[in-house]
Design an enzyme around this catalytic site. Sequence first.
Site: not given
Ligand code: CU1
Length: 528
Positions: A77, A106, A142, A169-170, A253, A255, A257, A268, A302-303, A328, A331, A450
């Site tokens: 998932h 293009d 994941w 690809s990315s 991390h 990622e 963002y 925006s 922080h993870h 943030t 924004k 979890r």
């Molecule tokens: Cu993070």
Amino acid sequence: MSVSAIHDDHHDHGPAKGLMRWVTTTNHKDIGTLYMVTSLIMFMVGGAMALVIRAELFEPGMQFVDPMFFNSMTTLHALIMVFGAVMPAFAGLANWMIPMMIGSPDMALPRLNNWSFWLLPFAALMLVSTLFMEGGAAAAGWTLYPPLVLQTGAAFPFTIFTIHILGVSSILAAINIIVTILNMRAPGMTLMKMPLFVWTWLITAFLLIAIMPVFAGAVTMLLTDKFFGTSFFNAAGGGDPVLYQHLFWFFGHPEVYVLILPSFGIVSQIIPTFSRKPLFGYSSMVYATASIGFLSFIVWAHHQYTVGMPVEGELYFTYATMLIAVPTGVKVFNWISTMWRGAITFESPMLWAIAFVVLFTMGGFTGLMMSISPADLQYHDTYFIVAHFHYVLVSGAVFAIIGGVYFWLPKWTGRMYDERLAQLHFWLTTLSVNLCFFPQHFLGLAGMPRRIPDYALQFAEFNAWSSVGAFIFGFSQLIFCYIVIRCMSGRGEHASGEVWEGASEHGLEFNLPSPAPYHTWETPPNVH
Ligand code: CU1
């Protein structure tokens, strides 16, 4: 080859038709459509897996699936939603919008563009196919932490290969976007005149190029640990499993963002349009996005507060993480200031954008709670984390994407979507997403872990509510599919050339030099 030979060659073959048109296309709009359709399909596949999870968790005890299959569902998932649904949706929006927003015919590298798309469906298929391999999908979550992931079966090397393909690809897409933005802007389109969506993608593309190789390296080290006798993450051989966590989150991390910055760009574009005012604080938006991008690289641990890092480390990562709330906040205040005293109307794109601002901010606040290392010892690996990142990614990223689709669908298809159905879709989704994810905060604070298929009796009620919300949320998306398919198949009212007329001079087009190809939505004649 003479000029006439070129002409004859062109005359003989002509543009590809039918399926071959989509396989061989180098047109940014076609490739954008391919990305968006792939994203929608993967959103439904990943969503079905979420419903398997929520069905099992509807009540305590084991009802529908065995624990290993449950673990496969949580793992796939997440991987499918991150790499198959949200990132391709952003790539699709980038392909459709960036060339038109900067006045380019293009993307800069159209054949590379074709290749970076076509890697994706095959990687996605292979990822889903691991479910049917011996032992099931590499069901370690994941994040693929060792040592657990090294115990998974035949799916393990395939999952890693999938990640490599998705990474290629990315990276190719990111290179294309950067080259397009830096080299293909129309005369007069200076960097500080670019629409915000273009800016957020430019910064996102740099993040992608920096982080995907780190992830590729980390999973390759997992592969060599399992099959080639290395001990990068094996304490018995002098390695350290925590090293993997550092490598993973140095990727992971930034990622997250990658999954949110383009959403900031979409919102925006939408909010000024329906507030009939220019975006408040344009340059501060650009600098805030860049600051968030920079800070995203220096907060990863922080993870990992619970691995036993030195107190100095915990302090540093706590304060650095909290710092992200500053840009943030800039924004969020800018979006509110844009709406302030504007002539606001509430068409569907605006509803999604406003819901984004409210609900994403709530996800931001719980993120701030988790950044406090001593408090995180309580939250770590509980449903509080699940609640947090679903507020950020579902009522954040996914809401912005859906808002963007409603905003631009009339321009893409020439058909106006059904506004009444779209409003129904919005309200069902917004109410059910909160019913699904808000109770998960309480579950986490009460200590429910979890990634488990069964739980103690005291968690029953909130889980039941959460599952009801999840099912309403899931089935509401069928309305969205219907609305989108209806426009794509050319049914419904014709959209006017200036869909959000009145709003448009102040909205997404406010920076374009005229005459802008954006207004006509025709590919300039030199392309085909
Ligand atoms: Cu993070």
